[in-house]
Enzyme design. Structure first.
Site, PDB file in Angstrom:
ATOM      1  N   HIS A  85      52.532  44.020  42.408  1.00  0.00           N
ATOM      2  CA  HIS A  85      52.623  44.422  40.988  1.00  0.00           C
ATOM      3  C   HIS A  85      53.226  45.806  40.898  1.00  0.00           C
ATOM      4  CE1 HIS A  85      49.079  47.022  41.535  1.00  0.00           C
ATOM      5  NE2 HIS A  85      48.450  46.002  42.103  1.00  0.00           N
ATOM      6  N   GLU A  97      48.391  52.872  39.635  1.00  0.00           N
ATOM      7  CA  GLU A  97      47.471  51.881  40.201  1.00  0.00           C
ATOM      8  C   GLU A  97      48.056  51.052  41.331  1.00  0.00           C
ATOM      9  OE1 GLU A  97      46.810  48.500  37.536  1.00  0.00           O
ATOM     10  OE2 GLU A  97      47.789  49.631  35.968  1.00  0.00           O
ATOM     11  N   ASP A 157      32.262  27.772  13.854  1.00  0.00           N
ATOM     12  CA  ASP A 157      32.282  28.750  12.765  1.00  0.00           C
ATOM     13  C   ASP A 157      31.983  30.169  13.254  1.00  0.00           C
ATOM     14  OD1 ASP A 157      29.700  28.297  13.374  1.00  0.00           O
ATOM     15  OD2 ASP A 157      29.008  27.973  11.317  1.00  0.00           O
ATOM     16  N   ARG A 175      42.579  48.319  45.152  1.00  0.00           N
ATOM     17  CA  ARG A 175      43.419  48.985  44.146  1.00  0.00           C
ATOM     18  C   ARG A 175      42.678  50.240  43.713  1.00  0.00           C
ATOM     19  NH1 ARG A 175      44.353  45.032  41.176  1.00  0.00           N
ATOM     20  NH2 ARG A 175      42.912  45.192  39.418  1.00  0.00           N
ATOM     21  N   HIS A 217      51.617  51.486  33.905  1.00  0.00           N
ATOM     22  CA  HIS A 217      52.054  51.047  32.574  1.00  0.00           C
ATOM     23  C   HIS A 217      51.580  52.084  31.569  1.00  0.00           C
ATOM     24  CE1 HIS A 217      47.841  49.801  31.908  1.00  0.00           C
ATOM     25  NE2 HIS A 217      47.890  49.265  33.119  1.00  0.00           N
ATOM     26  N   GLU A 228      43.016  53.010  40.571  1.00  0.00           N
ATOM     27  CA  GLU A 228      43.752  53.194  39.310  1.00  0.00           C
ATOM     28  C   GLU A 228      43.190  54.350  38.506  1.00  0.00           C
ATOM     29  OE1 GLU A 228      43.524  49.847  36.579  1.00  0.00           O
ATOM     30  OE2 GLU A 228      45.249  50.620  35.456  1.00  0.00           O
ATOM     31  N   TYR A 261      46.721  43.859  48.896  1.00  0.00           N
ATOM     32  CA  TYR A 261      45.890  42.653  48.835  1.00  0.00           C
ATOM     33  C   TYR A 261      46.268  41.767  50.018  1.00  0.00           C
ATOM     34  CZ  TYR A 261      46.098  44.728  44.235  1.00  0.00           C
ATOM     35  OH  TYR A 261      46.099  45.638  43.195  1.00  0.00           O
ATOM     36  N   HIS A 305      47.853  47.804  27.810  1.00  0.00           N
ATOM     37  CA  HIS A 305      49.271  47.816  28.217  1.00  0.00           C
ATOM     38  C   HIS A 305      49.999  48.262  26.965  1.00  0.00           C
ATOM     39  CE1 HIS A 305      48.462  44.663  31.599  1.00  0.00           C
ATOM     40  NE2 HIS A 305      47.960  45.851  31.846  1.00  0.00           N
ATOM     41  N   ASP A 321      37.949  46.631  38.228  1.00  0.00           N
ATOM     42  CA  ASP A 321      38.961  47.143  37.298  1.00  0.00           C
ATOM     43  C   ASP A 321      38.350  46.974  35.913  1.00  0.00           C
ATOM     44  OD1 ASP A 321      41.118  47.612  35.651  1.00  0.00           O
ATOM     45  OD2 ASP A 321      42.530  46.413  36.825  1.00  0.00           O
ATOM     46  N   HIS A 375      44.166  38.731  38.624  1.00  0.00           N
ATOM     47  CA  HIS A 375      43.518  38.607  37.313  1.00  0.00           C
ATOM     48  C   HIS A 375      42.192  37.847  37.406  1.00  0.00           C
ATOM     49  CE1 HIS A 375      47.587  39.329  35.101  1.00  0.00           C
ATOM     50  NE2 HIS A 375      47.016  40.438  35.503  1.00  0.00           N
ATOM     51  N   ASP A 398      41.369  52.593  31.410  1.00  0.00           N
ATOM     52  CA  ASP A 398      41.713  51.558  32.394  1.00  0.00           C
ATOM     53  C   ASP A 398      41.579  52.195  33.782  1.00  0.00           C
ATOM     54  OD1 ASP A 398      42.787  49.450  33.811  1.00  0.00           O
ATOM     55  OD2 ASP A 398      44.805  49.610  32.987  1.00  0.00           O
TER      56      ASP A 398
HETATM   57  N1  GLY Z   1      43.332  46.318  33.792  1.00  0.00           N
HETATM   58  C1  GLY Z   1      44.655  45.924  33.544  1.00  0.00           C
HETATM   59  C2  GLY Z   1      45.608  46.665  34.329  1.00  0.00           C
HETATM   60  O1  GLY Z   1      45.228  47.433  35.208  1.00  0.00           O
HETATM   61  O2  GLY Z   1      46.780  46.602  34.093  1.00  0.00           O
HETATM   62 MN    MN Z   2      46.216  49.174  34.434  1.00  0.00          MN
HETATM   63 MN    MN Z   3      43.255  48.150  35.318  1.00  0.00          MN
END
Ligand code: GLY
Ligand code: MN
Ligand code: MN
Length: 444
Positions: free
Chosen positions: A357, A391, A51, A412, A361, A414, A395, A368, A267, A250, A278
């Site tokens: 990647h 970003e 609940d 990374r 975005h 970003e 890796y 996103h 991140d 992820h 982000d």
């Molecule tokens: N934190 C999600 C991305 O960088 O796309």
């Molecule tokens: Mn991002």
């Molecule tokens: Mn990110």
């Protein structure tokens, strides 16, 4: 600021937001024309366990047009309707429920506080809504997103069809609405700048306290602390990955120990008043980059800086990615992790093994964010008011063919970048990314 000035400031902000919500409603109604109605459902509450629900967060499109945050509601916009264009269905007031869960606006409160022209209890929707849309040729709404809502739309139309032979065409509203959301207003940009600033302070906190032997979640705690101080929340599950965990794109369990000699990739961003930040930074757990970590960091940083410079009005969305790919491929070739000619390595996408990647975005109400990346099979051109992340990353897994000192390095960097003529405006500039500055923060 004195108390009364603060109060006036708050009132002005509320008035400005109301004007902005109304401007958006007018704009979308103008786009669909007077033969159409627009229907937008709210977000659905979601059970976490038994609940206990997840914290309710209004649907971005719904909030964008109304500022109304309650579940069990629905917006109807009817252009040029003499009795009023903005109609809201919402929960009735309920003293007992409010005792447990807090205030409910009710239809009267919605009219009073949200510039709604007419409001009805949500229970009456099947009776009232078909009449409201009975003469329309087109119905604009989200399509194929919420099955229950799609079913309701069909029922309302069927109901009308039986009575007065009306059969409107259903058109997705998402393209129109999402194209509006892609262009941020001054007030949206100022909220996003603030969301970025809060996240930047949290990243700095993490750099300041990091030590070998700590757990990843202890760094994550710094973000929760800083975000909640400003009534913000995570805009997505934060990634705090030490050593090889930084190579899992992820990674969100954040429960490993942080080892001497490893890097940690964080991140993490927050959502403030419905707008996301982000940001990613990567730094050495013991405060000093090893020579190999330094090499890889410098490649990613060069790629990121060059990509940011491509965020200019009139450039294609893909230009930052293309330059990032080039610099990363070149860099990996220079240190011997890729072999061959630059052009063939790029053509064969050999960099994908280490950089798998895309470089950015859209970001806004959703991390996103909405908005097309292609228009008629061509990359979209950057225009003022759009905000993208930049970003790039490298890796390197624990593979036999990789020299030992390069293994388990994940980096990374970003930032969030606003398109502003020829000069990219970095909304997240308040957190260092230069290698020496990072080492100084950790040392002190
Ligand atoms: N934190 C999600 C991305 O960088 O796309
Ligand atoms: Mn991002
Ligand atoms: Mn990110």
């Amino acid at each position: 600021m004195r108390g009364s000035d603060k109060y006036r400031d708050l009132i002005n902000k509320i008035i400005n937001m109301k004007i902005e919500f109304e401007k958006r409603r007018k704009q979308i109604m103008k786009m669909v024309g007077s033969n159409a109605a627009i229907i937008i459902p709210c977000a659905m509450p979601c059970t976490r366990s038994r609940d206990v629900d997840y914290l309710f967060r209004q649907d971005s499109d719904f909030y964008y047009l109304s500022g109304f945050e309650e579940p069990n509601s629905l917006i109807v916009l009817i252009p040029e309707r003499a009795e009023g264009e903005f109609i809201l269905f919402c929960k009735n007031k309920d003293k007992l429920k409010e005792k447990w869960d807090g205030p409910i606006s009710g239809p009267e409160g919605a009219i009073m506080n949200y510039d709604v022209n007419e409001a009805y209890p949500i229970e009456k929707i099947d009776e009232i809504l078909p009449k409201l849309i009975s003469e329309k040729e087109f119905l604009y709404c989200p399509v194929n997103i919420n099955r229950e809502f799609d079913q309701s739309i069909n029922n309302w139309i069927k109901n009308n069809n039986k009575k007065n032979n009306c059969n409107p065409e259903i058109i997705t509203v998402s393209h129109l609405l999402h194209d509006m959301r892609l262009f941020k207003s001054q007030s949206e940009i100022s909220i996003m700048r603030k969301a970025a600033k809060i996240a930047a302070i949290a990243h700095r906190r993490a750099m300041t306290i990091v030590k070998p032997g700590m757990y990843e979640f202890e760094l994550e705690a710094e973000f929760i602390h800083e975000f909640r101080k400003y009534n913000a929340n995570h805009s997505y599950n934060p990634i705090v990955g030490g050593g090889k965990n930084a190579c899992i794109l992820h990674y969100i369990s954040n429960d490993s120990i942080l080892n001497d000699g490893d890097l940690v990739l964080i991140d993490a961003g927050c959502e403030l008043s419905y707008y996301a930040s982000d940001i990613t930074r990567t730094f050495p757990i013991n405060g000093k980059f090893s020579p190999e970590q330094r090499d890889i960091y410098n490649i990613v940083l060069s790629a990121q800086k060059a990509a940011i410079l491509k965020v200019k009005q009139g450039n294609q969305f893909n230009e930052p990615h293309d330059i990032a790919v080039k610099i990363i491929t070149e860099g990996l070739k220079d240190i011997g992790l890729l072999r061959g000619s630059l052009s063939s390595l790029i053509e064969k996408r050999a960099y994908n093994r280490f950089f798998m990647h895309r470089t950015g975005h859209w970001i806004g109400m959703d991390v996103h964010d909405v908005g097309d990346y292609m228009v008629e099979d061509q990359w979209r051109l950057f225009e003022n008011g759009m905000v993208t992340t930049i970003e790039p990353g490298i890796y390197i897994d624990d593979d036999e063919d990789i020299p030992k000192n390069f293994r388990n390095i994940g980096i990374r960097i970003e930032d969030m970048v606003l398109v502003k003529n020829n000069t990219p405006d970095i909304l997240s500039k308040n957190i260092e990314k230069e290698l020496n500055n990072i080492e100084d923060i950790i040392k002190n």
